[in-house]
Design an enzyme around this catalytic site. Structure first.
Site, PDB file in Angstrom:
ATOM      1  CE  LYS A  28       2.016  -7.300 113.217  1.00 34.49           C
ATOM      2  NZ  LYS A  28       2.944  -7.457 112.009  1.00 34.49           N
ATOM      3  CE  LYS A  30       1.621  -6.214 125.555  1.00 33.21           C
ATOM      4  NZ  LYS A  30       2.230  -5.316 126.702  1.00 33.21           N
ATOM      5  N   GLY A  33      -3.086  -1.076 119.774  1.00 28.55           N
ATOM      6  CA  GLY A  33      -2.299  -0.789 118.771  1.00 28.55           C
ATOM      7  C   GLY A  33      -1.113   0.308 119.113  1.00 28.55           C
ATOM      8  CD  GLU A 191      11.283  19.355 108.771  1.00 26.26           C
ATOM      9  OE1 GLU A 191      10.867  19.249 107.674  1.00 26.26           O
ATOM     10  OE2 GLU A 191      10.934  18.350 109.714  1.00 26.26           O
ATOM     11  CB  ILE A 254      11.533  11.146 108.477  1.00 28.63           C
ATOM     12  CG1 ILE A 254      11.453   9.517 108.317  1.00 28.63           C
ATOM     13  CG2 ILE A 254      12.814  11.449 108.761  1.00 28.63           C
ATOM     14  CD1 ILE A 254      12.161   8.801 106.936  1.00 28.63           C
ATOM     15  CB  ALA A 303      -5.279   7.888 118.284  1.00 29.66           C
ATOM     16  CG  HIS A 428     -11.672  36.459 134.597  1.00 32.92           C
ATOM     17  ND1 HIS A 428     -10.654  36.870 133.885  1.00 32.92           N
ATOM     18  CD2 HIS A 428     -11.304  37.159 135.933  1.00 32.92           C
ATOM     19  CE1 HIS A 428      -9.836  37.554 134.514  1.00 32.92           C
ATOM     20  NE2 HIS A 428     -10.021  37.715 135.976  1.00 32.92           N
TER      21      HIS A 428
END
Length: 451
Positions: A28, A30, A33, A191, A254, A303, A428
């Site tokens: 609906k 783009k 997502g 938090e 949240i 994702a 390294h």
């Protein structure tokens, strides 16, 4: 038929078409997502812009004369939007090249084998639900898009707020805290749990908290939100213990909740719980012709998890043998400064599963890593091992640790023994070398670390 063109939906479409399935993809908004347009990509662009700002401020410590003149928020948005536009165009081209039937419009599940899209009925042999998620809020907390905002609003904010309260110290909250601090905002994170990024290993949380204190990012832990009121110039937040905080904006971070209401799922008999669609390890719902993936199901909201779940469904429907996803084996990265990356289980979880006497944990400080010294980043790599067995958890904190999690997930998913990783040669000086050094130490033959 795939309802939703985000990470899970378009991955299923691309893989399904590749395997010869006739695929219709319904979206609906783009293609791409949340991840492409309101999540992963734009937030990481903001974080990188913040990193550039910090580098300009701190250039002198590297012997470079530079000056920081401030943040051009319009320029930041142009940079961010250009990144999105390029990826969006590429994704559209991919879908077209795979001969996927792309349908723009709002879909509604009308039967176990059909979806109605703005009055048009699309029918097939199987439906994949992939309608994703949206930012959550709390009862009585009204999102106005100006003073009280979600991450969606924050990504398009036309100003750098002078001060911000961030409600939620998970991935979304600490990433915005990090970016805004780099832009010059006075940030406080609230938090309710006892640590930032509370789902991570406690050691990683503590390292991030130490780094945030050093950066001047404030946080209040262990007390939950009670209410928010407007002030003359912003918002006042009151916690359950009566403590108050004031700022120009309140970002509600949240978490995200599933998009499922009013889409016909329950009417067609799909089993659900608190808005989530329930699916088994093969992403099958209780209705034989319906599967579900991504943020719509109660798995990790990442994702790359959506990609994997979508691919699994496409391959199952094409008749290939499929293997359920080990969600512990999924790499997880929080892209704040410093980054937090992990794969596998925490030390606490390992002790719960195997017993405290069967778990070995080792910490390797990045102070012993040459490339990390060059970059002036601090942090640690923590390994969790079953005694005399495989490494079951890798937990990393430090700049660019997200780029090291690829090898870490191979170590976990291939059930590697410390001695097996220790014998591999790491370049390294690289930060990747720190993973090798940590395994050398765990195998009992440390090189650039103390016994």
């Amino acid at each position: 038929m795939i309802l939703g063109g985000g990470s899970g939906g378009y991955a299923a479409a691309l893989r399904g078409a590749q395997l010869g399935l006739d695929v219709a993809l319904i979206e609906k908004n783009k293609l791409g997502g949340t991840c492409l347009h309101n999540g992963c990509i734009p937030t990481k662009a903001l974080l990188h812009a913040g990193e550039v700002a910090d580098q300009a401020r701190e250039a002198e410590q590297f012997g470079v004369k530079a000056s920081f003149e401030g943040i051009d928020i319009k320029g930041v948005h142009k940079y961010k939007d250009d990144v999105i536009a390029g990826l969006y165009k590429g994704l559209q081209g991919l879908v077209a090249s795979r001969k996927v039937t792309y349908i723009e419009g709002t879909g509604h599940l009308s039967s176990p084998t059909s979806v109605d899209v703005d009055g048009r009925r699309v029918e097939g042999r199987h439906v994949l639900l992939a309608t994703g998620s949206v930012p959550k809020s709390l009862p009585g907390l009204e999102i106005d898009g100006n003073r009280i905002i979600t991450s969606d609003h924050a990504l398009g904010l036309d100003r750098v707020p002078q001060s911000a309260i961030i409600l939620g110290g998970g991935v979304i909250g600490v990433e915005f805290a990090s970016a805004w601090k780099s832009f010059g905002t006075d940030v406080t994170v609230i938090e309710g749990m006892k640590h930032l990024v509370p789902v991570e290993d406690e050691n990683s949380s503590k390292l991030l908290e130490r780094a945030f204190r050093k950066r001047g990012i404030k946080f209040n832990l262990g007390t939950f939100f009670q209410s928010a009121q407007y002030t003359d110039n912003g918002v006042r937040v009151t916690l359950a213990d009566g403590k108050t905080f004031e700022a120009e904006v309140l970002l509600v971070a949240i978490g995200r909740g599933p998009v499922s209401a009013g889409l016909g799922y329950e009417e067609q008999g799909v089993a659900m719980d608190r808005g989530y669609v329930l699916a088994d390890e093969y992403m099958r719902t209780n209705v034989p012709t319906i599967s579900a993936v991504g943020d719509l199901v109660p798995t990790l909201q990442l994702a790359h998890v959506g990609f994997a779940e979508g691919i699994l469904v496409a391959e199952r429907l094409a008749g290939l043998k499929t293997v359920p996803i080990d969600y512990d084996g999924v790499p997880r990265v929080t892209y704040c400064h410093p980054e937090v990356a992990s794969v596998g289980i925490t030390e606490a979880k390992a002790k719960e599963i195997y017993g405290a006497d069967k778990v070995v944990a080792l910490k390797y400080n990045l102070a012993g890593n040459g490339k990390s010294k060059i970059l002036k980043t601090a942090g640690e790599i923590k390994l969790v091992q079953v005694k005399d067995g495989a490494v079951v958890g890798v937990h990393m904190v430090g700049d660019r640790m997200g780029e090291q999690v690829g090898e870490a997930q191979l170590i976990y998913n291939w059930e590697a023994l410390p001695a097996e990783v220790a014998q591999l040669i790491h370049a390294h000086p690289t930060q990747n070398e720190a993973l090798g050094e940590a395994h050398l130490a765990l195998a009992g033959k440390p090189l650039h670390s103390h016994d």
